[in-house]
Design a protein around this motif. Structure first.
Motif, PDB file in Angstrom:
ATOM      1  N   SER A   1       9.723   4.732   4.834  1.00 45.31           N
ATOM      2  CA  SER A   1       9.233   4.286   4.051  1.00 45.31           C
ATOM      3  C   SER A   1       7.619   4.677   3.750  1.00 45.31           C
ATOM      4  CB  SER A   1       9.419   3.517   4.595  1.00 45.31           C
ATOM      5  OG  SER A   1       8.047   2.474   2.972  1.00 45.31           O
ATOM      6  N   THR A   2       6.427   4.759   3.281  1.00 43.86           N
ATOM      7  CA  THR A   2       5.219   4.841   3.037  1.00 43.86           C
ATOM      8  C   THR A   2       4.784   3.289   3.850  1.00 43.86           C
ATOM      9  OG1 THR A   2       4.661   4.570   1.197  1.00 43.86           O
ATOM     10  CG2 THR A   2       4.769   6.538   1.352  1.00 43.86           C
ATOM     11  N   LEU A   3       5.583   2.798   4.178  1.00 47.10           N
ATOM     12  CA  LEU A   3       4.808   1.411   4.523  1.00 47.10           C
ATOM     13  C   LEU A   3       3.938   1.485   5.659  1.00 47.10           C
ATOM     14  CD1 LEU A   3       4.006  -2.027   3.014  1.00 47.10           C
ATOM     15  CD2 LEU A   3       6.809  -2.065   3.536  1.00 47.10           C
ATOM     16  N   GLU A   4       5.088   1.570   6.597  1.00 49.13           N
ATOM     17  CA  GLU A   4       4.578   1.575   8.236  1.00 49.13           C
ATOM     18  C   GLU A   4       3.479   2.037   8.426  1.00 49.13           C
ATOM     19  OE1 GLU A   4       7.695   2.094   6.981  1.00 49.13           O
ATOM     20  OE2 GLU A   4       9.268   0.215   7.717  1.00 49.13           O
ATOM     21  N   LEU A   5       3.970   3.313   7.941  1.00 55.52           N
ATOM     22  CA  LEU A   5       2.135   4.379   8.288  1.00 55.52           C
ATOM     23  C   LEU A   5       0.732   3.746   7.226  1.00 55.52           C
ATOM     24  CD1 LEU A   5       0.808   7.620   8.362  1.00 55.52           C
ATOM     25  CD2 LEU A   5       1.661   7.669   6.245  1.00 55.52           C
ATOM     26  N   SER A   6       1.495   3.572   6.251  1.00 57.56           N
ATOM     27  CA  SER A   6      -0.083   2.242   5.695  1.00 57.56           C
ATOM     28  C   SER A   6      -0.430   1.917   6.550  1.00 57.56           C
ATOM     29  CB  SER A   6       0.317   2.089   4.091  1.00 57.56           C
ATOM     30  OG  SER A   6       0.610   3.349   3.119  1.00 57.56           O
ATOM     31  N   ARG A   7       0.230   0.542   7.271  1.00 57.36           N
ATOM     32  CA  ARG A   7      -0.538  -0.446   8.065  1.00 57.36           C
ATOM     33  C   ARG A   7      -0.819   0.032   9.049  1.00 57.36           C
ATOM     34  NH1 ARG A   7       5.316  -4.210   7.016  1.00 57.36           N
ATOM     35  NH2 ARG A   7       4.674  -5.057   4.859  1.00 57.36           N
ATOM     36  N   ALA A   8       0.197   0.976   9.799  1.00 57.31           N
ATOM     37  CA  ALA A   8      -0.661   1.624  11.365  1.00 57.31           C
ATOM     38  C   ALA A   8      -2.012   2.373  10.588  1.00 57.31           C
ATOM     39  CB  ALA A   8      -0.018   3.133  11.363  1.00 57.31           C
ATOM     40  N   CYS A   9      -2.001   3.105  10.106  1.00 53.86           N
ATOM     41  CA  CYS A   9      -3.437   3.374   8.722  1.00 53.86           C
ATOM     42  C   CYS A   9      -3.782   1.885   8.944  1.00 53.86           C
ATOM     43  CB  CYS A   9      -3.569   4.309   7.785  1.00 53.86           C
ATOM     44  SG  CYS A   9      -2.029   5.973   8.189  1.00 53.86           S
TER      45      CYS A   9
ATOM     46  N   VAL B   1     -12.539  -4.284   3.705  1.00 53.63           N
ATOM     47  CA  VAL B   1     -11.524  -4.813   2.648  1.00 53.63           C
ATOM     48  C   VAL B   1     -10.292  -4.470   2.931  1.00 53.63           C
ATOM     49  CG1 VAL B   1     -11.387  -5.879   0.314  1.00 53.63           C
ATOM     50  CG2 VAL B   1     -13.548  -5.961   1.599  1.00 53.63           C
ATOM     51  N   VAL B   2      -9.803  -3.213   2.289  1.00 54.37           N
ATOM     52  CA  VAL B   2      -8.939  -2.495   1.583  1.00 54.37           C
ATOM     53  C   VAL B   2      -7.671  -3.187   2.955  1.00 54.37           C
ATOM     54  CG1 VAL B   2      -7.783   0.104   1.264  1.00 54.37           C
ATOM     55  CG2 VAL B   2      -9.795  -0.369   0.165  1.00 54.37           C
ATOM     56  N   PRO B   3      -8.083  -2.297   4.003  1.00 50.07           N
ATOM     57  CA  PRO B   3      -6.902  -1.934   5.311  1.00 50.07           C
ATOM     58  C   PRO B   3      -6.955  -3.945   5.192  1.00 50.07           C
ATOM     59  CG  PRO B   3      -9.580  -1.961   6.588  1.00 50.07           C
ATOM     60  CD  PRO B   3      -9.391  -1.502   5.097  1.00 50.07           C
ATOM     61  N   LEU B   4      -7.446  -4.535   5.396  1.00 54.65           N
ATOM     62  CA  LEU B   4      -7.288  -6.191   5.324  1.00 54.65           C
ATOM     63  C   LEU B   4      -6.555  -6.865   4.078  1.00 54.65           C
ATOM     64  CD1 LEU B   4      -7.934  -8.913   7.222  1.00 54.65           C
ATOM     65  CD2 LEU B   4      -9.888  -8.841   5.486  1.00 54.65           C
ATOM     66  N   SER B   5      -6.558  -6.344   2.939  1.00 54.40           N
ATOM     67  CA  SER B   5      -5.477  -7.010   2.203  1.00 54.40           C
ATOM     68  C   SER B   5      -4.256  -6.366   2.124  1.00 54.40           C
ATOM     69  CB  SER B   5      -6.185  -5.971   0.839  1.00 54.40           C
ATOM     70  OG  SER B   5      -7.438  -6.342   0.052  1.00 54.40           O
ATOM     71  N   VAL B   6      -4.284  -5.352   2.810  1.00 54.64           N
ATOM     72  CA  VAL B   6      -2.808  -4.437   3.547  1.00 54.64           C
ATOM     73  C   VAL B   6      -1.806  -5.586   4.540  1.00 54.64           C
ATOM     74  CG1 VAL B   6      -1.349  -2.533   4.905  1.00 54.64           C
ATOM     75  CG2 VAL B   6      -3.403  -1.938   2.810  1.00 54.64           C
ATOM     76  N   ILE B   7      -2.604  -5.678   5.509  1.00 48.29           N
ATOM     77  CA  ILE B   7      -2.569  -6.815   7.004  1.00 48.29           C
ATOM     78  C   ILE B   7      -2.411  -8.098   5.951  1.00 48.29           C
ATOM     79  CG2 ILE B   7      -3.389  -7.768   9.225  1.00 48.29           C
ATOM     80  CD1 ILE B   7      -2.472  -4.445   8.411  1.00 48.29           C
ATOM     81  N   THR B   8      -3.048  -8.418   5.198  1.00 47.00           N
ATOM     82  CA  THR B   8      -2.919 -10.186   4.676  1.00 47.00           C
ATOM     83  C   THR B   8      -1.480  -9.816   3.844  1.00 47.00           C
ATOM     84  OG1 THR B   8      -5.407 -10.183   4.144  1.00 47.00           O
ATOM     85  CG2 THR B   8      -3.694 -11.783   3.536  1.00 47.00           C
ATOM     86  N   ALA B   9      -1.463  -8.963   2.848  1.00 49.49           N
ATOM     87  CA  ALA B   9       0.027  -8.550   2.365  1.00 49.49           C
ATOM     88  C   ALA B   9       1.125  -8.648   3.311  1.00 49.49           C
ATOM     89  CB  ALA B   9      -0.184  -7.513   1.366  1.00 49.49           C
ATOM     90  N   TRP B  10       0.809  -7.884   4.205  1.00 50.70           N
ATOM     91  CA  TRP B  10       1.893  -7.935   5.215  1.00 50.70           C
ATOM     92  C   TRP B  10       2.315  -9.664   5.943  1.00 50.70           C
ATOM     93  CZ3 TRP B  10       1.203  -4.658  10.734  1.00 50.70           C
ATOM     94  CH2 TRP B  10       2.409  -4.786  11.331  1.00 50.70           C
ATOM     95  N   ILE B  11       1.203  -9.854   6.028  1.00 49.05           N
ATOM     96  CA  ILE B  11       2.003 -11.257   6.700  1.00 49.05           C
ATOM     97  C   ILE B  11       2.116 -12.023   5.771  1.00 49.05           C
ATOM     98  CG2 ILE B  11       0.638 -13.241   7.732  1.00 49.05           C
ATOM     99  CD1 ILE B  11      -2.260 -11.458   8.387  1.00 49.05           C
ATOM    100  N   MET B  12       2.077 -11.957   4.557  1.00 49.16           N
ATOM    101  CA  MET B  12       2.309 -13.059   2.666  1.00 49.16           C
ATOM    102  C   MET B  12       3.360 -12.222   2.947  1.00 49.16           C
ATOM    103  SD  MET B  12      -1.162 -12.762   0.817  1.00 49.16           S
ATOM    104  CE  MET B  12       0.204 -13.567  -0.629  1.00 49.16           C
ATOM    105  N   GLY B  13       4.244 -11.095   3.074  1.00 48.86           N
ATOM    106  CA  GLY B  13       5.560 -10.523   2.944  1.00 48.86           C
ATOM    107  C   GLY B  13       5.384  -9.815   2.101  1.00 48.86           C
TER     108      GLY B  13
END
Length: 450
Positions: A225-233, A361-373
């Motif tokens: 999945s692209t999700l893991e790559l996106s979180r790493a980026c 803002v963009v990466p923080l949104s991805v990390i925040t979404a990760w925390i929110m599930g």
């Protein structure tokens, strides 16, 4: 809230004189501060100073500085009107429009309050606070959209914020500045532009990789999945932004400090002293943030209703309208300084805001979404990512020689108009973009492989 910490201030000034010289000159106003200050006006405290009660006088002074110390004060009535429209069911489209108008002066006041706090905390902490709160409106809207499951709205609004800063704000500024200074050569320091351009290219790479990764998956080359790559980026982008802040606030501060306004310019306030006490500024900042959160929730919750009522797509509203209205005060300030042939401030606002959104803002949104599930990735789809990359490249080429004229601004502005027209005619709902980008065309009877 208004009178807290105001005992040491009388009539907007410090009792017993000004702040220490070290604190005043260590303030180090950035381009964002200077841009916002161009929309401020000096408050006439003559009537307030005649109030006999000291506590009431401090309260009135504080209120006057907050609500009447900006040229955008005429938009403040939109805030209670938006709340009233929400509770009395005036129409969801009206709630959306009034919420956007109300966010405009609030965003400018947040910038004003962070600058006031910076007078007391010093330039480093003040710079960090400005870097965090500089795009508070976009971040709060993104959080509420994520909470409502509107991931595509988050992505479109963030891409739109970057596009508007690079093409609309910078393009309009260079066009107006070039026309206003036809007989003068407009030049700027390339060093700051090069730093921001490099970070923006890094951000574009982090957007391109998940997109290309997804196409590799669809062709059978990969099965991850692209999700893991996106979180790493996203983690890499946040590390790059932290390094950028250290570069900006510590090692190379001189590249980002803006020239001050002329002393004889009465239209722009250029205070060397705070006009609000430190506890009071913190309290007002918290209050303004809460109001921004309320209006952001209204805007996110009524965006589909506004789309249906106005006959335009949610994607167009998210990419074009939200960024323009949310950053109108900052954008107007950048254009004003371009008129005055102060392009370093203009570039600091437009490129600095674009870098802040892209790398924070963009990466923080991805990390925040990760925390929110919530599964949010950096794959912003083909059309949005392509527009973003082209905008960054066109801007970098435009600024490569360190000079400017009106034609460069005109070209940037035309690029924004073309991109806006593209999203205006694109009526596809956001939740169908995945199928289109993968080459699957929806029909009445099902789907057809392209």
């Amino acid at each position: 809230m208004a009178s807290a910490g105001y005992e040491g201030l009388e009539g907007g000034n410090l009792k017993g004189g000004a702040l220490s010289k070290e604190m005043r000159h260590g303030h180090g106003r950035t381009a964002h501060n200077m841009s916002s200050s161009s929309l401020r006006k000096k408050s006439d405290l003559t009537l307030v100073s005649k109030v006999p009660c000291g506590l009431l006088r401090s309260l009135l002074t504080n209120l006057q500085e907050i609500f009447l110390g900006t040229k955008l004060f005429v938009l403040f009535p939109a805030v209670p009107l938006a709340i009233a429209a929400h509770y009395f069911n005036f129409g969801r489209a009206w709630v959306f429009a009034l919420s956007l108008l109300g966010l405009t002066p609030l965003a400018e006041r947040v910038s004003f309050l962070t600058e006031q706090i910076a007078y007391y905390t010093g330039p480093t902490v003040g710079g960090l606070l400005n870097a965090t709160c500089g795009n508070a409106t976009e971040l709060i809207i993104a959080i509420f959209a994520l909470y409502g499951g509107k991931i595509e709205v988050v992505k479109c609004s963030l891409v739109g914020s970057i596009l508007s800063n690079l093409l609309l704000v910078l393009g309009t500024s260079l066009l107006c500045g070039g026309l206003a200074n036809l007989r003068k050569e407009q030049s700027f320091d390339r060093k700051q532009a090069d730093v921001n351009s490099g970070l923006l290219m890094l951000g574009a790479l982090c957007h391109l990789l998940p997109l290309m990764f997804r196409y590799a998956i669809s062709s059978g080359e990969l099965t991850v999945s692209t999700l893991e790559l996106s979180r790493a980026c996203s983690i890499v982008m946040l590390l790059a932004y932290i390094a950028y802040l250290f570069f900006q606030l510590k090692t190379h501060r001189q590249l980002f400090e803006s020239q001050e306004e002329d002393d004889d310019n009465d239209d722009v306030t250029s205070e060397d002293e705070p006009v609000i006490g430190f506890p009071s500024a913190l309290a007002w900042l918290l209050g303004m943030t809460i109001v921004i959160a309320i209006l952001s929730e209204y805007a996110v919750g009524t965006i589909e209703a506004a789309s249906e009522s106005w006959g335009i797509s949610v994607r167009f509203i998210s990419i074009i309208l939200l960024p323009i209205v949310g950053n109108a005060a900052e954008h107007a300030g950048a254009i004003i300084f371009a008129f005055k042939n102060k392009l370093d401030i203009t570039l600091g606002v437009s490129l600095g805001s674009a870098t802040q959104v892209s790398m924070f803002v963009v990466p923080l949104s991805v990390i925040t979404a990760w925390i929110m599930g919530i599964q949010m990735d950096l794959d912003f789809k083909l059309l949005e990512t392509g527009s973003l990359l082209i905008a960054i490249l066109v801007t970098a080429f435009t600024l490569q020689d360190g000079t400017s004229h009106y034609l460069k601004g005109f070209v940037l502005l035309l690029c924004y108009i073309v991109i806006g027209a593209c999203f205006f005619v694109l009526k596809t709902p956001p939740n169908q973009t995945n199928d289109i980008n993968l080459g699957v065309l929806p029909t009445k009877s099902g789907v057809i492989e392209a």
